[in-house]
Scaffold this motif. Structure first.
Motif, PDB file in Angstrom:
ATOM      1  N   LYS A 143       0.832  -1.209   0.000  1.00 53.19           N
ATOM      2  CA  LYS A 143       0.000   0.000   0.000  1.00 53.19           C
ATOM      3  C   LYS A 143       0.864   1.257   0.000  1.00 53.19           C
ATOM      4  CE  LYS A 143      -3.922  -2.210   0.134  1.00 53.19           C
ATOM      5  NZ  LYS A 143      -3.330  -3.546  -0.026  1.00 53.19           N
ATOM      6  N   TRP A 144       1.948   1.210   0.761  1.00 54.85           N
ATOM      7  CA  TRP A 144       2.869   2.342   0.786  1.00 54.85           C
ATOM      8  C   TRP A 144       3.500   2.548  -0.590  1.00 54.85           C
ATOM      9  CZ3 TRP A 144       3.680   6.467   3.466  1.00 54.85           C
ATOM     10  CH2 TRP A 144       4.912   7.133   3.430  1.00 54.85           C
ATOM     11  N   LEU A 145       3.835   1.446  -1.253  1.00 56.73           N
ATOM     12  CA  LEU A 145       4.386   1.535  -2.602  1.00 56.73           C
ATOM     13  C   LEU A 145       3.381   2.161  -3.556  1.00 56.73           C
ATOM     14  CD1 LEU A 145       6.457   0.860  -4.832  1.00 56.73           C
ATOM     15  CD2 LEU A 145       5.431  -1.425  -4.971  1.00 56.73           C
ATOM     16  N   GLY A 146       2.150   1.653  -3.564  1.00 57.06           N
ATOM     17  CA  GLY A 146       1.128   2.163  -4.472  1.00 57.06           C
ATOM     18  C   GLY A 146       0.857   3.640  -4.265  1.00 57.06           C
ATOM     19  N   ALA A 147       0.790   4.075  -3.013  1.00 55.92           N
ATOM     20  CA  ALA A 147       0.534   5.484  -2.714  1.00 55.92           C
ATOM     21  C   ALA A 147       1.659   6.367  -3.233  1.00 55.92           C
ATOM     22  CB  ALA A 147       0.360   5.671  -1.208  1.00 55.92           C
ATOM     23  N   ASN A 148       2.896   5.918  -3.061  1.00 55.37           N
ATOM     24  CA  ASN A 148       4.030   6.716  -3.525  1.00 55.37           C
ATOM     25  C   ASN A 148       4.134   6.751  -5.044  1.00 55.37           C
ATOM     26  OD1 ASN A 148       6.084   7.793  -1.306  1.00 55.37           O
ATOM     27  ND2 ASN A 148       5.146   5.922  -0.517  1.00 55.37           N
ATOM     28  N   VAL A 149       3.744   5.654  -5.705  1.00 50.20           N
ATOM     29  CA  VAL A 149       3.740   5.652  -7.170  1.00 50.20           C
ATOM     30  C   VAL A 149       2.748   6.699  -7.686  1.00 50.20           C
ATOM     31  CG1 VAL A 149       3.218   4.302  -9.241  1.00 50.20           C
ATOM     32  CG2 VAL A 149       4.477   3.246  -7.360  1.00 50.20           C
ATOM     33  N   ILE A 150       1.570   6.751  -7.099  1.00 54.36           N
ATOM     34  CA  ILE A 150       0.573   7.749  -7.494  1.00 54.36           C
ATOM     35  C   ILE A 150       1.104   9.159  -7.282  1.00 54.36           C
ATOM     36  CG2 ILE A 150      -1.694   8.720  -6.913  1.00 54.36           C
ATOM     37  CD1 ILE A 150      -2.618   5.859  -6.294  1.00 54.36           C
ATOM     38  N   LEU A 151       1.734   9.388  -6.130  1.00 53.21           N
ATOM     39  CA  LEU A 151       2.220  10.731  -5.801  1.00 53.21           C
ATOM     40  C   LEU A 151       3.366  11.153  -6.710  1.00 53.21           C
ATOM     41  CD1 LEU A 151       2.024  10.521  -1.910  1.00 53.21           C
ATOM     42  CD2 LEU A 151       0.614  11.939  -3.412  1.00 53.21           C
ATOM     43  N   TRP A 152       4.281  10.219  -7.055  1.00 49.95           N
ATOM     44  CA  TRP A 152       5.351  10.659  -7.941  1.00 49.95           C
ATOM     45  C   TRP A 152       4.835  10.822  -9.380  1.00 49.95           C
ATOM     46  CZ3 TRP A 152       7.541   5.246  -7.290  1.00 49.95           C
ATOM     47  CH2 TRP A 152       7.622   4.540  -8.485  1.00 49.95           C
ATOM     48  N   GLY A 153       3.764  10.121  -9.729  1.00 45.88           N
ATOM     49  CA  GLY A 153       3.141  10.372 -11.029  1.00 45.88           C
ATOM     50  C   GLY A 153       2.595  11.788 -11.109  1.00 45.88           C
ATOM     51  N   ILE A 154       1.980  12.242 -10.023  1.00 45.33           N
ATOM     52  CA  ILE A 154       1.467  13.612  -9.962  1.00 45.33           C
ATOM     53  C   ILE A 154       2.618  14.609 -10.053  1.00 45.33           C
ATOM     54  CG2 ILE A 154       0.286  15.292  -8.492  1.00 45.33           C
ATOM     55  CD1 ILE A 154      -1.365  12.941  -7.374  1.00 45.33           C
ATOM     56  N   ALA A 155       3.721  14.323  -9.349  1.00 53.28           N
ATOM     57  CA  ALA A 155       4.888  15.210  -9.391  1.00 53.28           C
ATOM     58  C   ALA A 155       5.475  15.279 -10.796  1.00 53.28           C
ATOM     59  CB  ALA A 155       5.944  14.729  -8.399  1.00 53.28           C
ATOM     60  N   ALA A 170      11.478  22.527  -7.563  1.00 55.60           N
ATOM     61  CA  ALA A 170      10.417  22.052  -6.661  1.00 55.60           C
ATOM     62  C   ALA A 170       9.817  20.743  -7.165  1.00 55.60           C
ATOM     63  CB  ALA A 170       9.332  23.121  -6.544  1.00 55.60           C
ATOM     64  N   ALA A 171       9.559  20.659  -8.470  1.00 55.72           N
ATOM     65  CA  ALA A 171       8.990  19.435  -9.038  1.00 55.72           C
ATOM     66  C   ALA A 171       9.931  18.251  -8.871  1.00 55.72           C
ATOM     67  CB  ALA A 171       8.665  19.646 -10.518  1.00 55.72           C
ATOM     68  N   ARG A 172      11.226  18.485  -9.071  1.00 55.24           N
ATOM     69  CA  ARG A 172      12.204  17.402  -8.952  1.00 55.24           C
ATOM     70  C   ARG A 172      12.367  16.954  -7.499  1.00 55.24           C
ATOM     71  NH1 ARG A 172      13.346  14.412 -13.121  1.00 55.24           N
ATOM     72  NH2 ARG A 172      15.374  13.910 -12.232  1.00 55.24           N
ATOM     73  N   ILE A 173      12.276  17.869  -6.569  1.00 55.55           N
ATOM     74  CA  ILE A 173      12.406  17.510  -5.151  1.00 55.55           C
ATOM     75  C   ILE A 173      11.243  16.622  -4.718  1.00 55.55           C
ATOM     76  CG2 ILE A 173      12.262  18.448  -2.813  1.00 55.55           C
ATOM     77  CD1 ILE A 173      13.985  20.800  -3.791  1.00 55.55           C
ATOM     78  N   PHE A 174      10.025  16.997  -5.097  1.00 53.04           N
ATOM     79  CA  PHE A 174       8.873  16.166  -4.745  1.00 53.04           C
ATOM     80  C   PHE A 174       8.961  14.797  -5.423  1.00 53.04           C
ATOM     81  CE2 PHE A 174       6.795  20.157  -3.405  1.00 53.04           C
ATOM     82  CZ  PHE A 174       6.288  19.729  -2.186  1.00 53.04           C
ATOM     83  N   LEU A 175       9.447  14.762  -6.654  1.00 52.65           N
ATOM     84  CA  LEU A 175       9.621  13.487  -7.346  1.00 52.65           C
ATOM     85  C   LEU A 175      10.601  12.605  -6.587  1.00 52.65           C
ATOM     86  CD1 LEU A 175       8.896  11.847  -9.915  1.00 52.65           C
ATOM     87  CD2 LEU A 175      10.909  12.869 -11.000  1.00 52.65           C
ATOM     88  N   GLY A 176      11.703  13.180  -6.120  1.00 50.34           N
ATOM     89  CA  GLY A 176      12.694  12.417  -5.365  1.00 50.34           C
ATOM     90  C   GLY A 176      12.149  11.878  -4.053  1.00 50.34           C
ATOM     91  N   ILE A 177      11.336  12.685  -3.364  1.00 47.82           N
ATOM     92  CA  ILE A 177      10.743  12.247  -2.090  1.00 47.82           C
ATOM     93  C   ILE A 177       9.885  11.007  -2.282  1.00 47.82           C
ATOM     94  CG2 ILE A 177       9.048  12.879  -0.319  1.00 47.82           C
ATOM     95  CD1 ILE A 177      10.098  15.774  -0.566  1.00 47.82           C
ATOM     96  N   PHE A 178       9.054  11.016  -3.309  1.00 53.43           N
ATOM     97  CA  PHE A 178       8.111   9.911  -3.496  1.00 53.43           C
ATOM     98  C   PHE A 178       8.755   8.688  -4.136  1.00 53.43           C
ATOM     99  CE2 PHE A 178       5.137  13.712  -3.783  1.00 53.43           C
ATOM    100  CZ  PHE A 178       4.758  13.611  -2.458  1.00 53.43           C
ATOM    101  N   LEU A 244       0.425  10.716 -16.036  1.00 57.37           N
ATOM    102  CA  LEU A 244      -0.878  10.044 -16.049  1.00 57.37           C
ATOM    103  C   LEU A 244      -0.712   8.527 -16.086  1.00 57.37           C
ATOM    104  CD1 LEU A 244      -2.914  12.352 -18.481  1.00 57.37           C
ATOM    105  CD2 LEU A 244      -3.185  12.142 -15.994  1.00 57.37           C
ATOM    106  N   VAL A 245       0.216   8.044 -16.894  1.00 56.02           N
ATOM    107  CA  VAL A 245       0.466   6.599 -16.968  1.00 56.02           C
ATOM    108  C   VAL A 245       0.930   6.076 -15.609  1.00 56.02           C
ATOM    109  CG1 VAL A 245       1.939   4.808 -17.992  1.00 56.02           C
ATOM    110  CG2 VAL A 245       0.976   6.620 -19.441  1.00 56.02           C
ATOM    111  N   THR A 246       1.798   6.830 -14.947  1.00 58.58           N
ATOM    112  CA  THR A 246       2.303   6.418 -13.634  1.00 58.58           C
ATOM    113  C   THR A 246       1.190   6.363 -12.595  1.00 58.58           C
ATOM    114  OG1 THR A 246       4.462   7.406 -14.135  1.00 58.58           O
ATOM    115  CG2 THR A 246       3.969   6.948 -11.823  1.00 58.58           C
ATOM    116  N   VAL A 247       0.303   7.341 -12.601  1.00 58.09           N
ATOM    117  CA  VAL A 247      -0.817   7.356 -11.657  1.00 58.09           C
ATOM    118  C   VAL A 247      -1.694   6.122 -11.844  1.00 58.09           C
ATOM    119  CG1 VAL A 247      -2.964   8.540 -11.049  1.00 58.09           C
ATOM    120  CG2 VAL A 247      -0.848   9.856 -11.321  1.00 58.09           C
TER     121      VAL A 247
END
Length: 526
Positions: A143-155, A170-178, A244-247
């Motif tokens: 579940k933690w994996l799935g949530a982070n995949v969705i969030l980095w797709g948004i980033a 800012a976009a790259r930092i959020f991508l790295g976090i997720f 979108l594909v990542t989400v």
């Protein structure tokens, strides 16, 4: 009787930890029914143990049943992990493709700002591993994996909105976090379903997403370079589509990937018990939420982890150079941006081939250290060609392609960590540390590309050459350490403990939350 793979049994003479599978399995099944209801209950035992105690299924698996069970598991969990890792790579290196599509010019990036944007992704990645090391023992991993995949797709999609350096950063930092969750989650998930030798090729399959990502990324970059829209550049459309594909893949992960074998809806009750008995021989457990500070402190004195961290950093310096700058390097050879995108695609084929060769090589021959050294050799040759064959495009291209063999070494390190670290707290922290050290190497790698060294970037290329040679040496030192550690456990005192364990080791012993260093029957693979 539960069958153990031939590679696991024959590995005894190699010091392969899975070689202890046979004796552990015999001990497990020789405990009798009396242990079904032991008292008092212990809270340091893995959840899988309690699940089996509460189950009425005592099915003894035949080799044919285990083979069918493995295939069933393969088709359910490996493809979704492969898709997650593929999109993780594409989304991460999409900045590389956007650079040849005009991102630098449109955002008016100066001097080393592009390099810094790439570096800050990995700084955020590294910092995020700290909470990951704590969270992963407390929350459902899938579940933690799935949530982070969705969030980095948004980033990723939000990168299309970048209009200057700070917004891109800012976009790259959020991508790295997720994205920081991907490697620890996949290592822990993969280790739940297979014995140590079985896990190697499965690791290779999902890790091959890196090579597939290189190929798909080249095609995607080439396709969106054909978009001629003065108001909405092709690189912006690329980021939105990839996001979108990542989400979608992240949402699928939440619904398809079970958190543990005990929660697998696609397995019957008998199949779950059959699987748990089979993987019990790993002595690494499935899930235990109890955080043990003693295990966390043991990491500080564990030589294998320090060597593994150093090895990962050395390997990742080169991979950071190639994944971030390969398309830029090819363009600097004199090729146009669309040609550079397409010429970068063979790198993916090299990554895929080396990943599968190494994964299946480990499955049937073990010798993980030798496979790492074997991958570093063409990496060294590639670094040499990039550094010194500056007069020929063919030689430079060959150098870039050869360096991609080193990508296969990371999957060996990931699988090594999953196999050689026991104790739930220690395992979770260790996989986070390995993932964090990957980001350290990737922070160092791009920083070797300085604007003053354009267009040849000779210092960066020499760095690739040197780090690969050092990585091969560290892999050999790890081999010596593991051989020594296993030999110590065969000392008279340790042998006596093992003899007692082989005679009376219970189901409890196999599922105890004990570290690899403190378990006298644990054997390291190398």
């Amino acid at each position: 009787m539960v069958s153990i793979d031939r590679a696991d049994v024959n590995a005894k003479t190699r010091g392969d930890a899975s070689s202890s599978d046979a004796s552990s399995s015999r001990a497990y099944h020789g405990t009798g029914e009396g242990e079904k209801h032991h008292s008092p209950p212990r809270n340091d035992l893995d959840q899988a143990y309690w699940y089996m105690q509460q189950s009425d299924n005592a099915v003894e698996a035949t080799p044919l049943q285990l083979s069918r069970l493995r295939r069933k598991i393969d088709w359910w969990i490996v493809p979704i992990m492969f898709l997650c890792y593929t999109m993780q790579f594409i989304d991460k290196v999409s900045l590389n493709y956007a650079a040849v599509m005009g991102l630098n010019q449109e955002l008016k990036l100066k001097a080393n700002e592009f390099t810094n944007a790439a570096t800050w992704f990995f700084i955020a990645f590294l910092i995020a591993e700290v909470p990951n090391a704590i969270i992963l023992q407390k929350v459902p991993v899938a579940k933690w994996l799935g949530a982070n995949v969705i969030l980095w797709g948004i980033a990723t999609a939000c990168t299309a909105a970048a209009h200057n350096y700070p917004s891109l950063l800012a976009a790259r930092i959020f991508l790295g976090i997720f994205e920081a969750a991907i490697a620890p989650c996949l290592i822990l998930i993969s280790s739940q379903w297979y014995t140590k030798s079985e896990a190697a090729p499965r690791f290779s399959i999902w890790y091959a997403g890196l090579g597939v990502g290189q190929i798909i990324g080249g095609i995607v970059s080439y396709a969106f370079q054909q978009v001629k829209n003065p108001t909405f550049a092709g690189w912006k459309i690329m980021f939105i589509v990839l996001g979108l594909v990542t989400v979608i893949i992240g949402a699928a992960t939440l619904f398809i990937l079970p958190d543990t074998p005990m929660q697998a809806r696609f397995l019957s009750e008998a199949e779950k018990v059959m699987l748990l008995k089979h993987v019990a021989v790993n002595q690494t457990g499935i899930r235990n939420k109890k955080y043990q500070w003693s295990q966390a402190l043991e990491i500080l004195t564990d030589i294998q982890l320090w060597l593994m961290l150093l090895l990962t950093i050395l390997i990742s310096i080169s991979s950071g150079v190639i994944t971030t700058y390969s398309a830029t390097l090819i363009r600097n050879f004199g090729y146009k941006p669309p040609q550079a995108a397409l010429l970068n695609m063979p790198s993916g084929l090299v990554s895929i081939a080396s990943t599968f060769i190494v994964g299946y090589g480990v499955r049937y021959t073990s010798n993980r250290w030798a496979w790492i050294v074997g991958c570093c050799v063409p990496g060294i040759l590639g670094g040499g060609l990039m550094s010194f064959a500056t007069g020929t495009k063919a030689g430079q291209l060959a150098g870039i392609y050869l360096i991609n063999t080193i990508t296969a070494t990371l999957i060996v390190i990931y699988q090594w960590t999953g196999s050689n670290v026991a104790g739930q707290t220690k395992r979770v922290i260790s996989v986070a540390l390995i993932s964090g050290s990957f980001s350290v190497g990737n922070i160092i790698g791009p920083q070797t590309f300085q604007d003053k060294d354009r267009p040849q970037y000779i210092p960066a290329k020499i760095t690739v050459l040197a780090t690969q040679a050092a990585a091969a040496l560290v892999a050999f030192v790890l081999f010596l350490y593991y051989a020594w550690a296993n030999k110590r456990k065969h000392s008279p005192s340790a042998a006596a403990v093992e003899s007692m364990a082989d005679g009376a080791q219970s189901g409890e012993r196999l599922w105890e939350d004990v570290t690899d260093k403190k378990n006298p029957t644990y054997r390291y693979v190398y």
